[in-house]
Design a protein around this motif. Structure first.
Motif, short mmCIF file in Angstrom:
data_model
loop_
_atom_site.label_atom_id
_atom_site.label_comp_id
_atom_site.label_asym_id
_atom_site.label_seq_id
_atom_site.Cartn_x
_atom_site.Cartn_y
_atom_site.Cartn_z
N ASP A 148 0.83 -1.20 0.00
CA ASP A 148 0.00 0.00 0.00
C ASP A 148 0.86 1.25 0.00
O ASP A 148 0.61 2.21 -0.72
N PHE A 194 4.13 1.67 -0.81
CA PHE A 194 4.91 1.85 -2.03
C PHE A 194 3.99 2.27 -3.18
O PHE A 194 4.34 3.13 -4.00
N ASP A 195 2.80 1.68 -3.21
CA ASP A 195 1.83 2.03 -4.24
C ASP A 195 1.45 3.51 -4.15
O ASP A 195 1.48 4.23 -5.15
N SER A 247 4.42 5.76 -5.10
CA SER A 247 4.71 5.70 -6.54
C SER A 247 3.64 6.43 -7.34
O SER A 247 3.94 7.16 -8.29
N ARG A 248 2.38 6.22 -6.96
CA ARG A 248 1.31 6.92 -7.67
C ARG A 248 1.44 8.42 -7.49
O ARG A 248 1.16 9.20 -8.41
N GLY A 252 4.08 9.63 -9.74
CA GLY A 252 3.58 9.47 -11.11
C GLY A 252 2.62 10.58 -11.48
O GLY A 252 2.67 11.12 -12.60
N THR A 253 1.75 10.94 -10.56
CA THR A 253 0.80 12.03 -10.84
C THR A 253 1.53 13.36 -10.93
O THR A 253 1.27 14.16 -11.83
N GLN A 306 4.52 13.87 -11.86
CA GLN A 306 5.32 13.90 -13.09
C GLN A 306 4.47 14.01 -14.34
O GLN A 306 4.96 14.40 -15.39
N ASN A 307 3.19 13.66 -14.23
CA ASN A 307 2.38 13.57 -15.44
C ASN A 307 1.19 14.52 -15.51
O ASN A 307 0.64 14.71 -16.59
N ALA A 308 0.77 15.07 -14.38
CA ALA A 308 -0.38 15.98 -14.42
C ALA A 308 -0.08 17.14 -15.36
O ALA A 308 1.08 17.57 -15.47
N GLN A 309 -1.10 17.63 -16.03
CA GLN A 309 -0.93 18.78 -16.92
C GLN A 309 -1.54 20.03 -16.29
O GLN A 309 -1.41 21.13 -16.82
N GLN A 310 -2.23 19.85 -15.19
CA GLN A 310 -2.74 20.97 -14.40
C GLN A 310 -2.95 20.43 -12.99
O GLN A 310 -3.42 19.31 -12.83
N ILE A 311 -2.57 21.22 -12.01
CA ILE A 311 -2.65 20.69 -10.64
C ILE A 311 -2.73 21.85 -9.66
O ILE A 311 -2.05 22.86 -9.80
N GLU A 354 -3.46 19.83 -3.99
CA GLU A 354 -3.14 18.48 -4.44
C GLU A 354 -1.63 18.27 -4.50
O GLU A 354 -1.12 17.22 -4.13
#
Lengths: 358, 358
Positions: free
Chosen positions: A263, A265-266, A269-270, A273-274, A276-281, A285
């Motif tokens: 849990d 590590f998940d 990592s998530r 990942g978010t 690194q990848n979100a385009q608006q935040i 958050e």
């Protein structure tokens, strides 16, 4: 001196190299002082305020150890720059939004700052990375003594230092530490811990002081009583309790590593990942996710990001920081896009982002 | 022939090279047939079933175009292998869970398959990539005719082919297309579209047939009426409506690109970020996120992943596929970890994952 020069650096307290800095972000001591020759702020005329500002400002500028001090007349600052200083923990929201002559002096390393004409005539603070209250105390008391040689502070032999609000009378001191307690939040033990702190008269606040929400699992623990105890006793009270809290948090982290490895590590990592990848935040958050990343780095679940980078991202993604780094005002939706781009550029490179800024 | 040999390949219908395959996953025609010399399944004795199975099986094996056909006695298969064939859309859940002698014949490319002793004695289907009902019809009718030369099917001059359930009497045909409609879901128009399909007697189902939930924004559109219309009319009805649905979905995608570019790009990027970084993930969440990624690839918002990879991931991350690819049974929590690892290994390399499997 422009705010952008401040903005690209992180305050000394965010470098994350102090003792116990995996959990203790910063140690802070604040002293409230008033000039004996003037009424408290609420009864000051505009001329009183201007005189206090210039008198204290002059002494601060002359203070030998403060040759590298920046001095801002807060009333002259743009709204964005004031908000920047609030995010930076260098002035309070009240000081940013106040009226009349008021100023802030800040040393170059952002370890020391003085607000002039906030609730009291002087609110000086020293902030250190990690758990380092003794050094903070040594430094602030030296500055306090030095100023007291030149300024007659309002002082009562029986009560101690006199302050605008009775809760500060006595030492005028607030001792606080900012703690990062993600595992206690994760394991739902945080409320219980706070209730026990309140029982021993310690206050718990969020990142931006009184009334602010605890964002990113950051909590500020401070003394509520300033009267009837010596400065050393107040420092000791916080100094004694912090290792207990550190112990609780470490135990909760051990528990997560041993019992909820998947849990944990998940989630970590998530989170990255978010980021690194979100385009608006949003800022909220971002703090929420960075908090998980910070715990992940400290538990060696993430290898290629370091704590100074994470600490820097916490503050550089705040709205005013982001706008100043970006060169000017942005509306909220554009900020969310810029924040995402900023996070990407600092979290996607293999070494945890550019470090030349720091 | 082991299931693992199947598992590492994707069925022809998942290759994503058929017409309109950005939106139309597959076209399928199914024919229900029964042997005139035996009662319907519910009234069959065990011996009847065994005879039907061996008779039909023999003819299928002899069928000239099916030399590369695999033949499984479903009752002999492990539970996991049966579930695998269900996920692969090669047998129904009912056939997997049924009783008595029953089988499935599958051609090597997985375009053609026949269930023996499901609800009817024969349920044959042809599945093609993209919108390709005419070719599916040409292929299945040729096989149907070839079998009819050797087997006397239950047929009534007035009613047509007789089937166990009255809803299939007549042509015994079901014509269906599987559509990927993420933009219609995103823009909340999907319910409206479905209501209008129901008015013209078309059924809407999820990925795994009757009663299954629409996961990953996949919807199966099929005829509800099999009686009183010719096979060509039934095919025309679906063939005519699909371009309209494709038009709606394309329009919704254009709208998203033009009016919600930031939201769209953000959701697509976060989806792939989560798939690349999660350390445990359910099948449902995987499908939900892959759906966004699939739309993102089709709208060129994601560059380094291709549609065959995404299509393959949809099916390879299903529970039985995952277990067979992994070499054996796994409990649910372990599957979630394996699924995350599988997704990472196929989405984190710069070329969109290893392709040697396909």
């Amino acid at each position: 001196m422009k705010m952008i020069d401040f903005a690209v650096h992180s305050g000394e307290w965010l470098r994350g190299n102090g003792p116990e800095s995996d959990i203790v972000i910063s140690s802070r001591i604040r002293l409230a002082r008033n000039l004996g020759d003037y009424p408290f702020i609420k009864r000051c005329t505009d001329i009183d305020k201007a005189n206090i500002e210039s008198t204290v400002g002059q002494h601060l500028k002359e203070h030998a150890n403060l040759s590298d001090t920046f001095y801002f007349n807060v009333a002259d600052l743009e709204q964005l720059d004031r908000q920047f200083l609030v995010e930076r923990q260098l002035i309070s929201r009240e000081h940013a939004d106040g009226e009349g002559a008021r100023a802030v002096a800040i040393d170059k390393k952002e370890m020391f700052s003085v607000m002039i004409n906030e609730e009291d005539h002087l609110r000086m603070q020293v902030m250190k990375s990690g758990l380092d209250l003794q050094n903070a105390w040594n430094q602030i008391t030296e500055i306090d003594n030095s100023l007291e040689e030149k300024i007659r502070f309002a002082f009562d032999a029986k009560l101690g230092y006199l302050t605008a609000c009775p809760t500060n009378v006595g030492t005028g001191m607030r001792v606080s530490v900012m703690l990062h307690l993600p595992a206690l939040v994760f394991t739902r033990q945080i409320e219980k811990v706070f209730r026990s702190l309140q029982k021993i008269n310690l206050a718990v606040r969020g990142l931006y002081g009184e009334g602010s929400q605890a964002m990113g699992d950051f909590y500020q623990i401070s003394n509520q009583i300033t009267l009837g105890k010596s400065e050393e006793e107040l420092i000791d009270q916080v100094t004694d309790v912090v290792p207990v809290l550190i112990g609780y948090e470490r135990k909760a982290r051990d528990y997560l590593v041993n019992e909820s490895q998947n849990d944990l590590f998940d989630q970590v990592s998530r989170a990255i990942g978010t980021l690194q990848n979100a385009q608006q935040i949003s800022s909220e958050e971002t703090m929420h996710l960075l908090s998980k990343v910070r715990m992940g780095v400290n538990l060696s679940l993430i290898q290629d990001v370091d704590i100074p980078t994470v600490n820097k991202l916490f503050i550089h993604t705040q709205p005013a920081h982001l706008q100043i780094l970006n060169g000017g005002e942005l509306k909220s939706t554009d900020r969310n896009v810029e924040r995402a781009l900023y996070l990407q550029s600092h979290l996607n490179s293999s070494d945890g982002g550019p470090s030349e800024e720091n």
